[in-house]
Design a protein around this motif. Sequence first.
Motif, PDB file in Angstrom:
ATOM      1  N   MET A 110       0.841  -1.371   0.150  1.00  0.00           N
ATOM      2  CA  MET A 110       0.078   0.021  -0.053  1.00  0.00           C
ATOM      3  C   MET A 110       0.946   1.129  -0.004  1.00  0.00           C
ATOM      4  O   MET A 110       0.544   2.237  -0.669  1.00  0.00           O
ATOM      5  CB  MET A 110      -1.048   0.063   1.172  1.00  0.00           C
ATOM      6  N   VAL A 111       1.934   1.314   0.853  1.00  0.00           N
ATOM      7  CA  VAL A 111       2.747   2.261   0.981  1.00  0.00           C
ATOM      8  C   VAL A 111       3.586   2.564  -0.312  1.00  0.00           C
ATOM      9  O   VAL A 111       3.790   3.729  -0.869  1.00  0.00           O
ATOM     10  CB  VAL A 111       3.781   2.279   2.104  1.00  0.00           C
ATOM     11  N   GLU A 112       4.019   1.434  -0.813  1.00  0.00           N
ATOM     12  CA  GLU A 112       4.703   1.384  -2.085  1.00  0.00           C
ATOM     13  C   GLU A 112       3.875   2.113  -3.337  1.00  0.00           C
ATOM     14  O   GLU A 112       4.314   2.991  -4.184  1.00  0.00           O
ATOM     15  CB  GLU A 112       4.925   0.038  -2.539  1.00  0.00           C
ATOM     16  N   VAL A 113       2.439   1.546  -3.524  1.00  0.00           N
ATOM     17  CA  VAL A 113       1.697   2.013  -4.711  1.00  0.00           C
ATOM     18  C   VAL A 113       1.305   3.672  -4.355  1.00  0.00           C
ATOM     19  O   VAL A 113       1.354   4.394  -5.251  1.00  0.00           O
ATOM     20  CB  VAL A 113       0.385   1.224  -4.484  1.00  0.00           C
ATOM     21  N   LEU A 114       1.187   4.146  -3.119  1.00  0.00           N
ATOM     22  CA  LEU A 114       0.985   5.510  -2.558  1.00  0.00           C
ATOM     23  C   LEU A 114       2.250   6.135  -3.157  1.00  0.00           C
ATOM     24  O   LEU A 114       2.145   7.097  -3.903  1.00  0.00           O
ATOM     25  CB  LEU A 114       0.779   5.584  -1.309  1.00  0.00           C
ATOM     26  N   TYR A 120       4.719  12.018  -5.810  1.00  0.00           N
ATOM     27  CA  TYR A 120       5.848  11.831  -4.854  1.00  0.00           C
ATOM     28  C   TYR A 120       7.345  11.682  -5.750  1.00  0.00           C
ATOM     29  O   TYR A 120       8.344  11.322  -4.948  1.00  0.00           O
ATOM     30  CB  TYR A 120       5.670  10.721  -3.887  1.00  0.00           C
ATOM     31  N   SER A 121       7.476  12.023  -6.817  1.00  0.00           N
ATOM     32  CA  SER A 121       8.723  11.640  -7.433  1.00  0.00           C
ATOM     33  C   SER A 121       9.930  12.257  -7.002  1.00  0.00           C
ATOM     34  O   SER A 121      11.012  11.958  -6.945  1.00  0.00           O
ATOM     35  CB  SER A 121       8.638  11.834  -9.117  1.00  0.00           C
ATOM     36  N   VAL A 122       9.683  13.654  -6.719  1.00  0.00           N
ATOM     37  CA  VAL A 122      10.957  14.486  -6.277  1.00  0.00           C
ATOM     38  C   VAL A 122      11.359  14.055  -4.803  1.00  0.00           C
ATOM     39  O   VAL A 122      12.458  13.813  -4.491  1.00  0.00           O
ATOM     40  CB  VAL A 122      10.508  15.912  -6.068  1.00  0.00           C
ATOM     41  N   VAL A 123      10.212  13.907  -3.692  1.00  0.00           N
ATOM     42  CA  VAL A 123      10.832  13.445  -2.382  1.00  0.00           C
ATOM     43  C   VAL A 123      11.190  12.149  -2.250  1.00  0.00           C
ATOM     44  O   VAL A 123      12.176  11.647  -1.660  1.00  0.00           O
ATOM     45  CB  VAL A 123       9.463  13.765  -1.575  1.00  0.00           C
ATOM     46  N   MET A 124      10.878  11.172  -3.326  1.00  0.00           N
ATOM     47  CA  MET A 124      11.342   9.822  -3.117  1.00  0.00           C
ATOM     48  C   MET A 124      12.816   9.639  -3.684  1.00  0.00           C
ATOM     49  O   MET A 124      13.326   8.694  -3.691  1.00  0.00           O
ATOM     50  CB  MET A 124      10.182   8.970  -3.846  1.00  0.00           C
ATOM     51  N   THR A 138       4.655   7.741   6.181  1.00  0.00           N
ATOM     52  CA  THR A 138       3.334   7.322   5.824  1.00  0.00           C
ATOM     53  C   THR A 138       3.173   5.686   6.182  1.00  0.00           C
ATOM     54  O   THR A 138       2.184   5.503   6.156  1.00  0.00           O
ATOM     55  CB  THR A 138       3.768   7.257   4.067  1.00  0.00           C
ATOM     56  N   THR A 139       4.351   5.068   6.445  1.00  0.00           N
ATOM     57  CA  THR A 139       4.235   3.537   6.659  1.00  0.00           C
ATOM     58  C   THR A 139       3.372   3.516   8.048  1.00  0.00           C
ATOM     59  O   THR A 139       2.419   2.897   8.379  1.00  0.00           O
ATOM     60  CB  THR A 139       5.458   2.917   6.819  1.00  0.00           C
ATOM     61  N   HIS A 140       3.927   4.585   8.914  1.00  0.00           N
ATOM     62  CA  HIS A 140       3.166   4.716  10.318  1.00  0.00           C
ATOM     63  C   HIS A 140       1.755   5.111  10.360  1.00  0.00           C
ATOM     64  O   HIS A 140       1.020   4.082  11.016  1.00  0.00           O
ATOM     65  CB  HIS A 140       3.737   5.630  11.121  1.00  0.00           C
ATOM     66  N   ASN A 141       1.333   5.919   9.497  1.00  0.00           N
ATOM     67  CA  ASN A 141      -0.086   6.283   9.518  1.00  0.00           C
ATOM     68  C   ASN A 141      -0.789   5.437   8.523  1.00  0.00           C
ATOM     69  O   ASN A 141      -2.201   5.527   8.924  1.00  0.00           O
ATOM     70  CB  ASN A 141       0.117   7.945   9.161  1.00  0.00           C
ATOM     71  N   MET A 142      -0.210   4.700   7.675  1.00  0.00           N
ATOM     72  CA  MET A 142      -1.173   3.692   6.969  1.00  0.00           C
ATOM     73  C   MET A 142      -1.558   2.646   7.822  1.00  0.00           C
ATOM     74  O   MET A 142      -2.722   2.292   7.864  1.00  0.00           O
ATOM     75  CB  MET A 142      -0.337   3.392   5.777  1.00  0.00           C
ATOM     76  N   LYS A 143      -0.437   2.106   8.661  1.00  0.00           N
ATOM     77  CA  LYS A 143      -0.824   1.285   9.741  1.00  0.00           C
ATOM     78  C   LYS A 143      -2.035   1.932  10.672  1.00  0.00           C
ATOM     79  O   LYS A 143      -2.689   0.970  11.354  1.00  0.00           O
ATOM     80  CB  LYS A 143       0.307   0.969  10.503  1.00  0.00           C
ATOM     81  N   ARG A 144      -1.687   2.965  11.097  1.00  0.00           N
ATOM     82  CA  ARG A 144      -2.724   3.619  11.968  1.00  0.00           C
ATOM     83  C   ARG A 144      -4.223   3.509  11.407  1.00  0.00           C
ATOM     84  O   ARG A 144      -5.159   3.358  12.184  1.00  0.00           O
ATOM     85  CB  ARG A 144      -2.316   4.933  12.435  1.00  0.00           C
ATOM     86  N   SER A 145      -4.342   3.589   9.925  1.00  0.00           N
ATOM     87  CA  SER A 145      -5.678   3.753   9.659  1.00  0.00           C
ATOM     88  C   SER A 145      -6.313   2.440   9.667  1.00  0.00           C
ATOM     89  O   SER A 145      -7.496   2.264   9.554  1.00  0.00           O
ATOM     90  CB  SER A 145      -5.404   3.951   8.046  1.00  0.00           C
ATOM     91  N   PHE A 146      -5.819   1.108   9.894  1.00  0.00           N
ATOM     92  CA  PHE A 146      -6.182  -0.173   9.986  1.00  0.00           C
ATOM     93  C   PHE A 146      -6.976  -0.210  11.577  1.00  0.00           C
ATOM     94  O   PHE A 146      -7.839  -1.137  11.448  1.00  0.00           O
ATOM     95  CB  PHE A 146      -5.055  -1.173  10.195  1.00  0.00           C
ATOM     96  N   GLU A 147      -6.624   0.808  12.036  1.00  0.00           N
ATOM     97  CA  GLU A 147      -7.442   0.936  13.538  1.00  0.00           C
ATOM     98  C   GLU A 147      -8.765   1.519  13.550  1.00  0.00           C
ATOM     99  O   GLU A 147      -9.691   1.536  14.353  1.00  0.00           O
ATOM    100  CB  GLU A 147      -6.387   1.542  14.528  1.00  0.00           C
ATOM    101  N   TRP A 148      -8.743   2.165  12.474  1.00  0.00           N
ATOM    102  CA  TRP A 148      -9.989   3.042  12.041  1.00  0.00           C
ATOM    103  C   TRP A 148     -11.328   2.261  12.148  1.00  0.00           C
ATOM    104  O   TRP A 148     -11.470   1.333  11.470  1.00  0.00           O
ATOM    105  CB  TRP A 148     -10.052   3.831  10.889  1.00  0.00           C
TER     106      TRP A 148
END
Length: 249
Positions: free
Chosen positions: A135-139, A145-149, A161-171
């Motif tokens: 999910m993080v990879e596709v995002l 996000y080409s410049v920041v990556m 992003t990984t931390h907050n994508m994981k947090r979204s599983f708790e919603w």
Amino acid sequence: MDLHYEVQGKGEAVVLIHNAMADLRDWELIAPQLAQTYQVITFDGRGAGQSPPLLKPAHYVEDLRQLLDHLNLDRVILVGHSIGGQIATDFALAYPDRVTRLVLVAPGLSGFQFSPDVQQWYAQINAVAPDLEKMVEVLLNHPVYSVVMSSPQRDRIIEMTTHNMKRSFEWKTYEMLWAQPPTIDRLSELQTKTLFIIGKKDMPDLFKVAELFQQVPDIHFAYLEGADHMPTFTHADEVSSRIVQFLSQ
């Protein structure tokens, strides 16, 4: 107040509202610079960072109001990035007497319909759920996000992003409550002096949003060379200086 927040510096209050799938670390390169002149408040939106998960439909504008009330802040400068800019704009229309200046960094806009390309991107992210890494990879593999990556901030954006994508599983819900009628139909009513910042390598949809914001009576635009959707990471010094210059006018 159940939202996690941090305060640094002294002076006029500036509240920074972060991007989606981010948290207050969105501002960690910018907040210390602004705190040399202002009292800077950063916070984790509901469901992000160290704040509680979303257990009922998100009402980010009212969360922000409750935070300001908790801190006894009657009038503030609002700075919002992406969905944070959408929240800030909605708030400025709902509570115009509480916002002295508005700074929007590549903001979203309530009522704006994203293009089929962007909707397909979101669908691709959902299609690989619940594989967090994919999910993080596709995002983050999206051109926005080409410049920041490809920058020294690559690890920073991946970790946040990984931390907050994981947090979204708790919603318990992904429903979000936005201004009614939609802000897209009310931009001409926005009386707050506004600065709109966007990287020249951001997505085409957000340049359409920029065109819509031209209806705002007192607005200034700043276009950042070589920046994508994360100028808060890759162009922090320039974003900070643009904000300070705007606020000191």
